[in-house]
Design an enzyme around this catalytic site. Structure first.
Site, short mmCIF file in Angstrom:
data_model
loop_
_atom_site.label_atom_id
_atom_site.label_comp_id
_atom_site.label_asym_id
_atom_site.label_seq_id
_atom_site.Cartn_x
_atom_site.Cartn_y
_atom_site.Cartn_z
N ASP A 1 21.23 -17.75 27.45
CA ASP A 1 22.25 -17.73 26.40
C ASP A 1 21.84 -18.56 25.17
OD1 ASP A 1 23.84 -16.43 28.37
OD2 ASP A 1 24.59 -18.34 29.10
N GLU B 1 30.89 -9.39 25.95
CA GLU B 1 30.99 -10.85 25.91
C GLU B 1 30.02 -11.37 24.85
OE1 GLU B 1 29.98 -12.42 29.76
OE2 GLU B 1 28.16 -11.24 29.93
O1 FUB Z 1 25.54 -17.58 31.27
C1 FUB Z 1 26.75 -17.21 31.87
C2 FUB Z 1 27.26 -15.98 31.19
O2 FUB Z 1 26.35 -14.92 31.35
C3 FUB Z 1 27.37 -16.14 29.70
O3 FUB Z 1 28.42 -16.94 29.30
C4 FUB Z 1 27.42 -14.72 29.32
O4 FUB Z 1 27.28 -14.49 27.96
C5 FUB Z 1 26.29 -14.17 30.15
O5 FUB Z 1 25.04 -14.37 29.56
#
Ligand code: FUB
Length: 449
Positions: A33, A210
Site C-alpha cells: 500500500d 478501496e
Molecule cells: O493492506 C490491507 C488492505 O489491502 C489495504 O488497506 C487495501 O487497500 C488492500 O491493499
C-alpha cells in the site's frame, strides 16, 4: 536511520544491502500500500508493513497482519533509506493492539507539519456503537518523524485507506474506503472533518473498491482505485473537474497481478519531471499474498490526459552503476526459451533471485547500466555451473558487441569468476548475458571493476 541492515524474526539478512531501484524496492521486509510523496526534494514512501502472523494474534491466521509503519526515502529512486518505525499499534491510545490492523496509510505536509493518516481497529465503540476501523492522525515536524499520534481517531470517519489531497486553493479533502469511496472536506487543522462525508457517485457498483488516491494534473482530478472487476483487484481511474466529483470512470492503469496477488494499491507522484506509479505485488511471498512488496514503474499520459496502462516490470526505474552488483534476475527482457528466474533460497526469499540459463544462446537483458566515464577493466560474475559453462557479456542487445567471456568452472558451489573487459565502455548501456554453450548456468549477479 538504517540502510537496509536489519533483522527479521532473528534472521540476519546478509547480502541485501545493494539497492538499485529494481522491483521490489524494499528488500528486507514486506511492505504494501505505498503512498509516495515528494517532500523537500526527496521521495518519501509511506507503506503499510505486512508481517507473517505471530502465534499470539487471535483470529484468522491467513489474513492481513500489520503492527506498525516505517517510512522510506530516496533522492534518486535507486538508493532507499529505511527511517525505521514511525507509528506502532502499541503506542496509539484508541487502537486495539491485538488486531494488527494498521492498513494502508497516507501522509501530507501542511504549513511545515507532516500529517500521517492511518486506519486501524478501534478498542472502544463510538457513540453509535461502532467499533470497526477508525482513521487516526499522527503529526511530525519532519517527514521521517518522530510522529505523535492524536489520542482519538477522526470523528465521523469509519473506514480504511485514508488519502488526503490539498487543492490549489488550500482546501484539503479526506478520501477513504468503506464499501464505497467516501470524501469529506478537512478543516485547516487537518484533523477534523469540515463537511459531511459523501459517497462518490458513478464508480463501479459491482466488485470491491478501496484504496482511493486522488491527484491533480493539468486541472484534471484523477481518482484512482483498486477495483475487483473480475476475480482480483486491478488499478482503475476516473476523472473529474472537482475533487469531490462528479467523476467519470475512464479505464485501467494496471491490470490484475500476473503473480495473482489479490490486492493492489497505488499512488502517483511526479518527481524530477517524470511521473511514477507506486504499487505492490507479492514477489517475496508468492504462496501467501497477504505478505506483499512495493514496486515502482514509470507512468506516462497521453496528450488528452488519459493514462497509459502500466505493465509491472522487475527492472523498475533508475540507473544501476556498472560497479554495483547488477541483479540481472530483475531483467528487462529475456529469450523466449532457456531463460528463467528462481529464488536463491526458497526458505528465505529475502535472499533474492538467480537467473537460470539452460539452452545455447539463451539470454537475459538488464537495461540502463551506467559504465561511467572511465574504462572498466574487469567483469565479475557470481555463478554456478555443474558441468561448467561459458557466459558472454554483450552490450545493448542479445547479438550486441561481446565485451567479455566468462568461464564458469565445473562444480556445485557458487563461484565469483572474473574476465577482462575487451573494449572501452562508457556511458549508459543495456547489459546482456548470453549462454554460449548448452550447459546450465545459474547467475546471481554481474559487477564491473
Ligand atoms: O493492506 C490491507 C488492505 O489491502 C489495504 O488497506 C487495501 O487497500 C488492500 O491493499
Amino acid at each position: 536511520m538504517k540502510k537496509y541492515k536489519s533483522f527479521i524474526f532473528g534472521i540476519a539478512l546478509i547480502g541485501i544491502n545493494s539497492l538499485s531501484a529494481q522491483n521490489p524496492i524494499v528488500r528486507n521486509q514486506f511492505s504494501a500500500d505505498p503512498t509516495a510523496r515528494v517532500f523537500n526534494g526527496k521521495v518519501y514512501v509511506f507503506p503499510s508493513h505486512d508481517i507473517p502472523t505471530p502465534p499470539e494474534k487471535p483470529g484468522r491466521k491467513d489474513w492481513f497482519c500489520m503492527a506498525d509503519y516505517h517510512v522510506f526515502s530516496s533522492e534518486n529512486l535507486t538508493d532507499w533509506t529505511d527511517h525505521g518505525m514511525i507509528v506502532s499499534q502499541n503506542k496509539v491510545n484508541w487502537v486495539d493492539s491485538t488486531t494488527y490492523s494498521m492498513w494502508a496509510p497516507d501522509c501530507i505536509e501542511r504549513n511545515g507539519k507532516y500529517y500521517f493518516y492511518f486506519p486501524a481497529n478501534k478498542n472502544t465503540a463510538d457513540p453509535n456503537g461502532r467499533k470497526g476501523f477508525g482513521i487516526g492522525v499522527a503529526i511530525a515536524d519532519k517527514p521521517e518523524g518522530p510522529y505523535v499520534p492524536l489520542p482519538e481517531p477522526i470523528k465521523g470517519v469509519n473506514g480504511i485507506d485514508p488519502n488526503v489531497f490539498i487543492d490549489k486553493d488550500g482546501q484539503a479533502y479526506l478520501y477513504w474506503a468503506m464499501g464505497n469511496i467516501v470524501v469529506a472536506k478537512l478543516k485547516d487543522n487537518m484533523t477534523e472533518l469540515a463537511s459531511e462525508p459523501q459517497i462518490i457517485a458513478n464508480l463501479p457498483q459491482k466488485g470491491l473498491k478501496e484504496g482511493p488516491f486522488l491527484f491533480e494534473r493539468n486541472r484534471i482530478y484523477y481518482l484512482t482505485i483498486p477495483h475487483v472487476e473480475n476475480k482480483i483487484e486491478r488499478l482503475e481511474y476516473a476523472i473529474g473537474n472537482n475533487p469531490m466529483g462528479p467523476f467519470k470512470m475512464v479505464g485501467v492503469v494496471m491490470d490484475e497481478s500476473p503473480m495473482n496477488c489479490w490486492t493492489n494499491h497505488q499512488s502517483f507522484v511526479q518527481y524530477k519531471g517524470q511521473w511514477y506509479l507506486f504499487y505492490h505485488q507479492d514477489a517475496y511471498s508468492p504462496k501467501f499474498d497477504k505478505n506483499r512488496s512495493i514496486c515502482i514503474d514509470s507512468l506516462f499520459f497521453n496528450a488528452d490526459g488519459t493514462i497509459r496502462k502500466v505493465t509491472p516490470t522487475l527492472r523498475g526505474v533508475g540507473v544501476t552503476k556498472a560497479t554495483e552488483k547488477i541483479e540481472i534476475d530483475r531483467y528487462s527482457n529475456k529469450s523466449e526459451t532457456g531463460s528463467s528466474i528462481a529464488f536463491l533460497d526458497s526458505l528465505n526469499t529475502f535472499y533474492g533471485w538467480e537467473t537460470v540459463l539452460n539452452s545455447k544462446n539463451a539470454w537475459v537483458q538488464y537495461n540502463t547500466v551506467d559504465f561511467g566515464k572511465e574504462k572498466l577493466k574487469k567483469v565479475q560474475v557470481k555463478a554456478l555451473a555443474e558441468k561448467g559453462s561459458i557466459l558472454q557479456i554483450r552490450l545493448d542487445k542479445a547479438d550486441g558487441f561481446v565485451i567479455a567471456e566468462v568461464k564458469v568452472p565445473k562444480g556445485t558451489n557458487w563461484n565469483t569468476v572474473e574476465a577482462k573487459v575487451s573494449k572501452q565502455q562508457t556511458g549508459v548501456h543495456n547489459l546482456v548475458v548470453v549462454l554460449k554453450d548448452e550447459n546450465i548456468a545459474e547467475i546471481d549477479w554481474v559487477k564491473f571493476e
